[in-house]
Enzyme design. Sequence first.
Site, PDB file in Angstrom:
ATOM      1  N   CYS A   1      50.644 -75.099 -66.531  1.00 59.33           N
ATOM      2  CA  CYS A   1      50.582 -73.805 -65.840  1.00 59.33           C
ATOM      3  C   CYS A   1      50.836 -74.050 -64.354  1.00 59.33           C
ATOM      4  O   CYS A   1      51.478 -75.048 -64.000  1.00 59.33           O
ATOM      5  CB  CYS A   1      49.251 -73.096 -66.106  1.00 59.33           C
ATOM      6  SG  CYS A   1      47.800 -73.961 -65.480  1.00 59.33           S
TER       7      CYS A   1
ATOM      8  N   ASN B   1      46.704 -75.681 -62.903  1.00 55.69           N
ATOM      9  CA  ASN B   1      45.961 -76.572 -63.823  1.00 55.69           C
ATOM     10  C   ASN B   1      44.444 -76.418 -63.673  1.00 55.69           C
ATOM     11  O   ASN B   1      43.694 -77.382 -63.841  1.00 55.69           O
ATOM     12  CB  ASN B   1      46.383 -78.051 -63.650  1.00 55.69           C
ATOM     13  CG  ASN B   1      45.880 -78.987 -64.752  1.00 55.69           C
ATOM     14  OD1 ASN B   1      45.614 -80.157 -64.505  1.00 55.69           O
ATOM     15  ND2 ASN B   1      45.763 -78.506 -65.952  1.00 55.69           N
TER      16      ASN B   1
ATOM     17  N   CYS C   1      43.098 -72.978 -64.699  1.00 57.49           N
ATOM     18  CA  CYS C   1      42.734 -71.843 -65.587  1.00 57.49           C
ATOM     19  C   CYS C   1      43.395 -71.955 -66.956  1.00 57.49           C
ATOM     20  O   CYS C   1      42.743 -72.268 -67.955  1.00 57.49           O
ATOM     21  CB  CYS C   1      43.104 -70.504 -64.944  1.00 57.49           C
ATOM     22  SG  CYS C   1      42.215 -70.150 -63.412  1.00 57.49           S
ATOM     23  N   ARG C   2      44.692 -71.685 -67.012  1.00 62.30           N
ATOM     24  CA  ARG C   2      45.325 -71.537 -68.322  1.00 62.30           C
ATOM     25  C   ARG C   2      45.572 -72.850 -69.052  1.00 62.30           C
ATOM     26  O   ARG C   2      45.232 -72.968 -70.242  1.00 62.30           O
ATOM     27  CB  ARG C   2      46.644 -70.763 -68.184  1.00 62.30           C
ATOM     28  CG  ARG C   2      46.439 -69.314 -67.819  1.00 62.30           C
ATOM     29  CD  ARG C   2      47.713 -68.668 -67.338  1.00 62.30           C
ATOM     30  NE  ARG C   2      48.144 -69.217 -66.065  1.00 62.30           N
ATOM     31  CZ  ARG C   2      49.262 -68.930 -65.449  1.00 62.30           C
ATOM     32  NH1 ARG C   2      50.117 -68.103 -66.021  1.00 62.30           N
ATOM     33  NH2 ARG C   2      49.553 -69.461 -64.285  1.00 62.30           N
ATOM     34  N   SER C   3      46.207 -73.833 -68.385  1.00 64.33           N
ATOM     35  CA  SER C   3      46.517 -75.065 -69.131  1.00 64.33           C
ATOM     36  C   SER C   3      45.264 -75.861 -69.522  1.00 64.33           C
ATOM     37  O   SER C   3      45.241 -76.436 -70.621  1.00 64.33           O
ATOM     38  CB  SER C   3      47.553 -75.932 -68.411  1.00 64.33           C
ATOM     39  OG  SER C   3      47.132 -76.333 -67.130  1.00 64.33           O
TER      40      SER C   3
ATOM     41  N   ASP D   1      48.307 -64.882 -65.944  1.00 67.02           N
ATOM     42  CA  ASP D   1      47.559 -65.624 -64.925  1.00 67.02           C
ATOM     43  C   ASP D   1      46.252 -64.879 -64.643  1.00 67.02           C
ATOM     44  O   ASP D   1      46.281 -63.745 -64.158  1.00 67.02           O
ATOM     45  CB  ASP D   1      48.429 -65.699 -63.666  1.00 67.02           C
ATOM     46  CG  ASP D   1      47.755 -66.453 -62.535  1.00 67.02           C
ATOM     47  OD1 ASP D   1      46.567 -66.795 -62.662  1.00 67.02           O
ATOM     48  OD2 ASP D   1      48.441 -66.702 -61.522  1.00 67.02           O
TER      49      ASP D   1
END
Length: 156
Positions: free
Chosen positions: A8, A11, A13-15, A126
């Site tokens: 993401c 690195n 939140c999402r990944s 996001d």
Amino acid sequence: MKRVLFVCLGNICRSPTGEAVLNKMIQDHRLDHLLSCESAGTAGYHIGEEPDSRTQAHGRKRGYEFETLAQQFNPRKDFERFDLILCLDQSNFQNVKKLDPENKYAEKVKLLMEFATQHPAREVPDPYYSGADVFERVLDYCEDACNGILAWAKKS
Ligand code: 4NP
């Protein structure tokens, strides 16, 4: 052994969510001989930081553990080290593609949501400037796609 990298922007939140979800599935299905994963950001703003506290709080409520610190995608190593480089959204897909100007690794670089079967969205939103609902959606989407990754690893 197949190696997967979630990518993401920051690195945090999402990944890391993708990594935590897939790691739990790997443990629960005893597939650690078949599959491993890591995560990275295309930007370096948060290198060395723990995942965002909201990411950790929402994830822990579903039983996920967060154990790694933010790192930046490293084109010199990561294109070779991983079998799949799964980008959480289109913008980070483009960021990664720019680091492969000869298109040598085109087969490996994909959108994570290509592996989803329950949600039609192709991007994981996001959540950084959003509310709790988006952190929950990130988890829902990652769970969907990670089930697809598990199926891919079993047949490849
Ligand atoms: P991520 O979320 O890419 O899912 O880790 C973000 C984290 C930090 C920022 C943006 C998105 N930021 O602008 O610092």
